[in-house]
Design a protein around this motif. Structure first.
Motif, PDB file in Angstrom:
ATOM      1  N   UNK A  70       0.824  -1.211   0.000  1.00  0.00           N
ATOM      2  CA  UNK A  70       0.000   0.000   0.000  1.00  0.00           C
ATOM      3  C   UNK A  70       0.861   1.265   0.000  1.00  0.00           C
ATOM      4  N   UNK A  71       2.024   1.199   0.669  1.00  0.00           N
ATOM      5  CA  UNK A  71       2.917   2.358   0.675  1.00  0.00           C
ATOM      6  C   UNK A  71       3.425   2.667  -0.733  1.00  0.00           C
ATOM      7  N   UNK A  72       3.742   1.605  -1.479  1.00  0.00           N
ATOM      8  CA  UNK A  72       4.184   1.803  -2.862  1.00  0.00           C
ATOM      9  C   UNK A  72       3.042   2.355  -3.719  1.00  0.00           C
ATOM     10  N   UNK A  73       1.829   1.882  -3.458  1.00  0.00           N
ATOM     11  CA  UNK A  73       0.674   2.362  -4.215  1.00  0.00           C
ATOM     12  C   UNK A  73       0.434   3.841  -3.941  1.00  0.00           C
ATOM     13  N   UNK A  74       0.568   4.251  -2.679  1.00  0.00           N
ATOM     14  CA  UNK A  74       0.422   5.666  -2.332  1.00  0.00           C
ATOM     15  C   UNK A  74       1.483   6.491  -3.040  1.00  0.00           C
ATOM     16  N   UNK A  75       2.720   5.978  -3.093  1.00  0.00           N
ATOM     17  CA  UNK A  75       3.797   6.697  -3.767  1.00  0.00           C
ATOM     18  C   UNK A  75       3.533   6.824  -5.260  1.00  0.00           C
TER      19      UNK A  75
END
Length: 451
Positions: A263-268
């Motif tokens: 999810x952190x990569x998706x937010x980025x």
């Protein structure tokens, strides 16, 4: 005869004593975890303040890539080790237990090295997709040794089976404190991003070394034959069903990783590295509460596996219900505590550049509370030898997560990922509860009919 087959007075007394004992173990784990979480949170604050939002976002993304590769590939070998090691004919045979633990070690080492390789190979491809430069690949190389040598599953199984919950709780303080001390010195010296990455790597390697030593010690205390002296040939055939169980739990864990790490990569990718860094900060603090669920499974799973194997179905249901009530209350108290601290307290802690952490943290905690309530049900289903059901529910929840996240992050920013987490956690909780009730009723009716 009606009612649960395990409801006689002696059993009820034993169950009560076991619950008090295990709640004590959970409290030890929580005490240690809170101490570790506080130290790790301070380390995160040090890194965030020292690096600033932009560089800290890059730092968080590199750590996330490493954890994703590790968790996608790594088998949670402690689960099948405990599941098979709880069977009476294996548990009473030191030689068989040694062979079983050797199988776990081989899985751990193979997957750790593979995860590090995938992190480096995949990093070249994924960096431009999440707003980073390929020239920053060297940061992944700095962190790679921490992934390649992070052996967890087999030592964890040994320490849990030996009942060393207090030791599990408190030993982590060493590496966490070391990371904080090194990070504080680096901050005072105005160190750059690569230095902070090296500090996190060194601290992880020290943590792994200490954990491996404690696991080896626990194997000796359990009187298990030295796994390193067991024969390698034909290990999987000696424990039929081990690998299928391991694959199912690995797949279920991989799906959780896609929602709880990727999810952190998706937010980025959708909102930029700086937003990803702020989102990572909120997750780091919400993870303190999520560790409660992890520790509950740590403590209860061996007992639930033994009780189910001995057809004490009523005890399994009673343990699950009572622990869920406690976890729900803890989750609500944590949310209230954060609300009392408020946005002003969060800004004071992190700095004015990180004001968005407060609403992210509140919504993240709502999802975590649902996960906490569902943790005993997940442990119960695994004890029932139903990893496939857990996997099926996780697949449905994961699809829902990405559907909601893809729509809500562009609309609402990083908080949209938390809306997706709430949907994921709600589906997991409801689906596992329905599955548990169905399987419990089927097995309990069969046990009553056989009496």
């Amino acid at each position: 005869m009606t009612g649960d087959s395990s409801s006689s007075s002696p059993a009820a007394f034993d169950l009560k004593g076991m619950l008090f004992s295990r709640l004590g173990s959970i409290m030890h784990l929580l005490t240690g975890s809170v101490a570790v979480a506080v130290v790790m949170a301070l380390s995160t604050i040090v890194a965030a303040r020292a690096l600033g939002p932009e560089a800290f976002g890059i730092f968080a993304l590199v750590l996330t890539i490493g954890r994703i590769c590790e968790k996608l590939i790594r088998f949670e070998s402690w689960q099948p080790l405990i599941r098979f090691g709880s069977q009476e004919e294996i548990e009473s045979d030191p030689k068989a237990m040694g062979e079983l633990f050797l199988l776990g070690l081989l899985l751990d080492f193979g997957c750790a090295f593979l995860a590090a390789g995938v992190m480096l190979a995949g990093g070249l491809l994924i960096l431009p997709l999440i707003g980073l430069e390929t020239s920053q690949f060297y940061l992944l190389m700095i962190f790679a040794p921490a992934i390649a040598l992070n052996i967890r599953g087999t030592p964890t199984a040994a320490m849990r089976m030996a009942g060393q919950f207090k030791l599990l709780a408190y030993f982590q303080l060493f590496a966490a404190t070391l990371r904080l001390a090194m990070g504080a010195v680096a901050w005072a010296a105005n160190a750059d991003l690569p230095t902070f990455m090296a500090i996190w790597t060194i601290a992880q390697l020290i943590d792994t070394a200490v954990f491996g030593f404690l696991g080896a010690r626990a194997i000796g205390l359990l009187k298990i034959a030295n796994p390193l002296r067991a024969g390698v040939s034909g290990l999987t055939t000696r424990f039929p069903g081990f690998m299928s169980f391991a694959w199912s739990t690995n797949a279920s864990s991989a799906l959780r990783t896609l929602t709880h790490e990727a999810d952190t990569l998706l937010v980025s990718a959708l909102a930029g590295p700086t937003s990803a860094g702020i989102y990572h900060l909120a997750k780091r603090f919400a993870k303190v509460a999520q560790q409660v669920a992890t520790h509950v499974q740590t403590v209860l799973y061996p007992d639930l596996a033994r009780m189910w194997a001995r057809k004490r179905f009523g005890d399994v249901r009673a343990v699950k219900a009572k622990v869920q009530l406690v976890l729900g209350a803890i989750g609500v108290l944590i949310i209230v505590g954060v609300a009392v601290v408020g946005e002003r307290g969060i800004k004071w802690l992190f700095g004015s550049d990180y004001g968005m952490v407060y609403p992210l943290l509140l919504t993240q905690l709502a999802a975590v509370t649902l996960i906490m309530i569902g943790a005993p049900t997940r442990s119960s289903l695994l004890a029932m030898n139903r990893p496939g059901i857990v996997l099926s529910i996780a697949i449905t929840a994961t699809i829902t997560f990405f559907a909601v996240a893809s729509f809500s992050i562009p609309m609402a920013g990083p908080i949209g990922a938390n809306f997706a987490h709430i949907g994921f956690s709600a589906i997991m909780l409801c689906g596992m509860e329905i599955a548990f009730r169905l399987f419990y009723k089927t097995n309990q009716n069969a046990a009553v009919a056989g009496q």
